[in-house]
Design a protein around this motif. Structure first.
Motif, PDB file in Angstrom:
ATOM      1  N   ALA A 596       0.804  -1.115   0.256  1.00  0.00           N
ATOM      2  CA  ALA A 596       0.148  -0.068   0.103  1.00  0.00           C
ATOM      3  C   ALA A 596       1.230   1.396  -0.060  1.00  0.00           C
ATOM      4  CB  ALA A 596      -1.028  -0.145   1.307  1.00  0.00           C
ATOM      5  N   VAL A 597       2.179   1.072   0.623  1.00  0.00           N
ATOM      6  CA  VAL A 597       2.998   2.028   0.771  1.00  0.00           C
ATOM      7  C   VAL A 597       3.683   2.433  -0.379  1.00  0.00           C
ATOM      8  CG1 VAL A 597       4.815   3.292   2.206  1.00  0.00           C
ATOM      9  CG2 VAL A 597       3.107   2.643   3.535  1.00  0.00           C
ATOM     10  N   LEU A 598       3.927   1.485  -1.045  1.00  0.00           N
ATOM     11  CA  LEU A 598       4.491   1.569  -1.857  1.00  0.00           C
ATOM     12  C   LEU A 598       4.093   2.127  -3.648  1.00  0.00           C
ATOM     13  CD1 LEU A 598       6.948  -1.818  -2.445  1.00  0.00           C
ATOM     14  CD2 LEU A 598       7.605   0.277  -1.919  1.00  0.00           C
ATOM     15  N   THR A 599       2.626   1.799  -3.167  1.00  0.00           N
ATOM     16  CA  THR A 599       1.193   2.416  -4.575  1.00  0.00           C
ATOM     17  C   THR A 599       1.417   3.988  -4.143  1.00  0.00           C
ATOM     18  OG1 THR A 599       0.482  -0.049  -4.443  1.00  0.00           O
ATOM     19  CG2 THR A 599      -0.955   1.874  -5.536  1.00  0.00           C
ATOM     20  N   ALA A 600       1.270   3.865  -2.811  1.00  0.00           N
ATOM     21  CA  ALA A 600       1.250   5.459  -2.968  1.00  0.00           C
ATOM     22  C   ALA A 600       1.955   6.651  -3.019  1.00  0.00           C
ATOM     23  CB  ALA A 600       0.844   5.326  -0.914  1.00  0.00           C
ATOM     24  N   MET A 601       3.275   5.968  -2.971  1.00  0.00           N
ATOM     25  CA  MET A 601       4.628   6.440  -3.332  1.00  0.00           C
ATOM     26  C   MET A 601       4.451   7.089  -5.069  1.00  0.00           C
ATOM     27  SD  MET A 601       5.873   7.353  -0.790  1.00  0.00           S
ATOM     28  CE  MET A 601       4.272   7.850   0.125  1.00  0.00           C
ATOM     29  N   ALA A 602       4.117   5.740  -5.598  1.00  0.00           N
ATOM     30  CA  ALA A 602       3.990   5.767  -6.950  1.00  0.00           C
ATOM     31  C   ALA A 602       2.743   6.351  -7.995  1.00  0.00           C
ATOM     32  CB  ALA A 602       4.064   4.495  -8.038  1.00  0.00           C
ATOM     33  N   VAL A 603       1.787   6.524  -7.157  1.00  0.00           N
ATOM     34  CA  VAL A 603       0.773   7.502  -7.399  1.00  0.00           C
ATOM     35  C   VAL A 603       1.080   9.186  -7.162  1.00  0.00           C
ATOM     36  CG1 VAL A 603      -2.139   8.652  -6.548  1.00  0.00           C
ATOM     37  CG2 VAL A 603      -1.052   5.469  -7.356  1.00  0.00           C
ATOM     38  N   SER A 604       1.619   9.618  -5.619  1.00  0.00           N
ATOM     39  CA  SER A 604       2.206  10.370  -5.803  1.00  0.00           C
ATOM     40  C   SER A 604       3.109  11.086  -6.660  1.00  0.00           C
ATOM     41  CB  SER A 604       2.272  10.888  -4.327  1.00  0.00           C
ATOM     42  OG  SER A 604       3.923  10.483  -4.015  1.00  0.00           O
ATOM     43  N   ALA A 605       3.853  10.009  -7.860  1.00  0.00           N
ATOM     44  CA  ALA A 605       4.220  10.701  -8.756  1.00  0.00           C
ATOM     45  C   ALA A 605       4.195  11.071 -10.065  1.00  0.00           C
ATOM     46  CB  ALA A 605       5.684   9.871  -8.359  1.00  0.00           C
ATOM     47  N   VAL A 606       3.159   9.936 -10.023  1.00  0.00           N
ATOM     48  CA  VAL A 606       3.471   9.400 -11.832  1.00  0.00           C
ATOM     49  C   VAL A 606       1.054   9.564 -11.523  1.00  0.00           C
ATOM     50  CG1 VAL A 606       5.000   8.267 -12.213  1.00  0.00           C
ATOM     51  CG2 VAL A 606       2.993   7.033 -11.430  1.00  0.00           C
TER      52      VAL A 606
END
Length: 682
Positions: A596-606
């Motif tokens: 979930a945290v990895l996905t959140a970081m990716a969504v905030s970037a792209v």
């Protein structure tokens, strides 16, 4: 019971007529009915408002709701699955894509031709989903995954058309979420006969549908032509859905809610279980759901504000709730088995090293191409000079803009691939990914709240400065809230993998609806920018948005390597980890939390990018085997390669116009998803 439904619908319709942007209320309408005011003439303002605006909207709601209710009942009976519906079987998505395709080419069609176009799109989508799912009696998980795969592919195609042909499809975005606004009764007059005729034909085959519920073999013995009955029922459901889409756009999940409520009523009123009664009951309930959704939203926020809120947003939220409740109350279907296509043999260490080196070289080469490609192509020497700080001003300007984009694609692709690997291993479902579990949608909702709030409350400069950190925090909170919701609802004396996926899809639908709601209520000038971000874009990325993703990967990768043995055990079954002393929940919860945290970081970037988390782990397992210690690094490299390649293609193939990287990935990943599902036994 039918009298009660008609009475409730009459009351809701009467309430609906009293609402509007004008000052005409209940007293004025009552005076009109009692003859105190003229229906026609120079002073007939109340009558003109009623006939020209409110009656067409009410008629559209009744026709659309009734059509979707009957269509959902037909599809659920044909598939013998309570989660079959025009939305979950991608009928709505197919109809919407067909209408958008026609609009993108600037073709102006009469209503009957638009209905025919929508019908063809819906028929093709429904046929594909049913073929992938394995026909009638298929498992709920397989049916929903097939529908989600096709719906996502169609959504990506529709979004691409909306972005590339903004002028031709401007009116189709809000319409794409379902709107009852009408310019008169003409559309209703043309759609109503189709709805009535299809419903009558459905009633004519009601006896066949009753027998078909006993199973294909039993129905065949009793003289029912199974194939023709299923074909006729599917065509009728698609015609009803196409009529509703043509009249009011894709109004979501009414076809799921209404038949489910009707069958719940059938537990108390057994006659409703007969299709001769079930079909009109579901239709009346569908009309009641649509009218009440429109009435409630207008009563809550006011008629003026409600004009900007598509009715489909409200009904989709209600349908997502029903889907979650159904998944939670359903019986466990057992652990998912890996598809034959994903079943791999053990690979040698030399092969792993060779694949790792090859993926590293390919990823590095794609990164270089991503830096060189653009509206103005550069040379490798330009990159060297730029790194030294000796580049030409024009080259420095281009690379200063491209470098953060490429870095964001590399890191976000790797993060999504790692997240997908963790989700698939934990859920033991080779077709699971962060988007299907609702994690991506939750992160998207959090980020959209920030974007829409900041864009309305600050100047553009202040927004750009403040949004990076705030969006990161909001996306993280959104993904964690969605994860907690899915995990908590899926827990019932243990965690069943199929239930987790189904509830995650329900939460995903709900989050997409919330994002749409926020988007249509935002500043219209910000709509294209936010919609592009929701489609997954690296446009305008900065190094501040890239660094958090790098930090998350640096922390997550060593942790995953430390729990590699537990991941291998989790991917087997429920019993093996316990036999060797591994606590399932103590491992499963932290692993999913990391995803979930990895996905959140990716969504905030792209932004919201799907399918990378699905495709990359499969490619990695096919190349190096199923051991997590080998799958993880290869999957990360493959994910980075896919997203960088998608970003490069999206901003060069039709330059100077650009296609968001998320849509390019979806257009590539959706067919692969369909291929996996066709070969699987999930």
């Amino acid at each position: 019971m039918l009298f009660g439904l008609l009475s409730a619908l009459s009351l809701a319709g009467g309430w609906h007529l009293t609402q509007g942007t004008s000052g005409v209320g209940f007293g004025d309408l009552l005076g009109l009915l009692l003859g105190r005011e003229p229906w026609h003439g120079a002073t007939a303002s109340t009558g003109e408002i009623l006939i020209g605006s409110r009656l067409p909207r009410l008629a559209a709601g009744l026709a659309v709701g009734f059509a979707l209710g009957v269509a959902g009942a037909l599809l659920q009976s044909l598939a013998r699955n309570p989660m079959a519906a025009p939305d979950t079987l991608a009928v709505t998505g197919g109809a919407y894509f067909a209408v958008t395709l026609v609009g993108a080419f600037g073709l102006s069609l009469p209503l009957w031709a638009s209905g025919l176009t929508a019908s063809l799109g819906g028929i093709v989508a429904a046929a594909l989903v049913l073929a992938l799912a394995g026909g009638a009696g298929t498992s709920t998980t397989r049916l929903i995954l097939a529908g989600s795969a096709v719906a996502l592919a169609l959504q990506a195609g529709t979004s691409t058309l909306l972005i590339l042909f903004q002028e031709e499809t401007t009116s189709l975005f809000a319409w794409g979420s379902g709107s009852l606004s009408q310019l008169g009764m003409d559309a209703f007059r043309q759609a109503a006969p189709v709805v009535a005729a299809a419903t009558v034909c459905g009633l004519l085959i009601a006896r066949r549908l009753d027998l078909l519920g006993m199973g294909d073999d039993a129905a065949s013995v009793l003289g029912v032509p199974v194939r023709s009955t299923r074909a006729i029922g599917t065509v009728l459901a698609v015609l009803l859905t196409a009529a509703s889409v043509t009249l009011a756009g894709p109004i979501g999940f009414v076809g799921l809610c209404a038949p489910v409520i009707a069958r719940l009523v059938g537990r108390r009123v057994p006659a409703v279980n007969r299709h001769a009664v079930l079909l009109p009951t579901a239709g009346l309930l569908g009309a009641l759901v649509v009218i009440l959704a429109d009435v409630v939203i207008r009563a809550t926020v006011g008629a003026d504000e409600a004009m900007s809120i598509p009715t489909g947003v409200t009904t989709t939220l209600a349908g997502a709730l029903v889907m979650v409740l159904l998944a939670r109350s359903g019986r466990d279907s057992g652990p998912s088995r890996p598809p034959p296509g994903a079943a791999v043999t053990a690979r040698s260490r030399a092969r792993f090293v060779l694949v790792l080196v090859a993926c590293s070289v390919l990823t590095a080469g794609t990164v270089v191409v991503g830096l060189l490609a653009g509206h103005q192509w550069l040379y490798t020497g330009d990159i060297v000079l730029w790194l030294r700080g000796d580049g030409l001003p024009l080259v420095e300007l281009a690379l200063d803009e491209r470098a953060p984009r490429v870095a964001a694609a590399v890191l976000a692709g790797g993060a999504l691939a790692l997240s997908g690997t963790l989700v698939q291993a934990t859920c033991r479902n080779p077709l699971a990914e962060p988007g299907i579990l609702g994690i991506t949608g939750g992160a998207g909702v959090g980020a959209v709240i920030v974007v829409t709030g900041l864009s309305s409350g600050f100047s553009s400069g202040a927004t750009a400065a403040a949004s990076t950190t705030t969006m990161l925090i909001a996306a993280t909170i959104g993904s964690l809230v969605a994860f907690a919701l899915v995990y908590g609802l899926a827990w019932r004396r243990g965690l069943d993998a199929d239930r987790l996926v189904l509830i995650g899809i329900g939460v995903w639908y709900g989050s997409v609806s919330l994002s749409t709601f926020l988007l249509v209520r935002s500043n219209p000038w910000d709509t294209p920018r936010i919609y592009t971000w929701l489609s997954g874009s690296t446009y305008g990325r900065t190094w501040e948005q890239v660094l958090p993703v790098a930090g998350a990967l640096l922390v997550a990768l060593p942790v995953v390597v430390m729990v590699r043995r537990e991941l291998d055990l989790l991917s087997l079954d429920e019993d093996t980890p316990r036999l060797v002393g591994v606590s399932l929940e103590r491992v499963r919860l932290p692993v999913l939390l990391s995803a979930a945290v990895l996905t959140a970081m990716a969504v905030s970037a792209v932004g919201v990018v799907g399918f990378v988390g699905l495709v990359a782990p499969h490619i990695a397992r096919a190349l190096v085997g199923a051991r997590s210690v080998r799958v993880v690094p290869v999957a990360v490299l493959v994910g980075a390669l896919l997203l960088v390649l998608a970003d490069t293609v999206g901003r060069t193939v039709i330059s100077p116009a650009q296609v968001p990287a998320g849509l390019v990935v979806a257009l590539i990943g959706a067919p692969y998803f369909v291929f996996l599902l066709a070969r699987s036994r999930v």
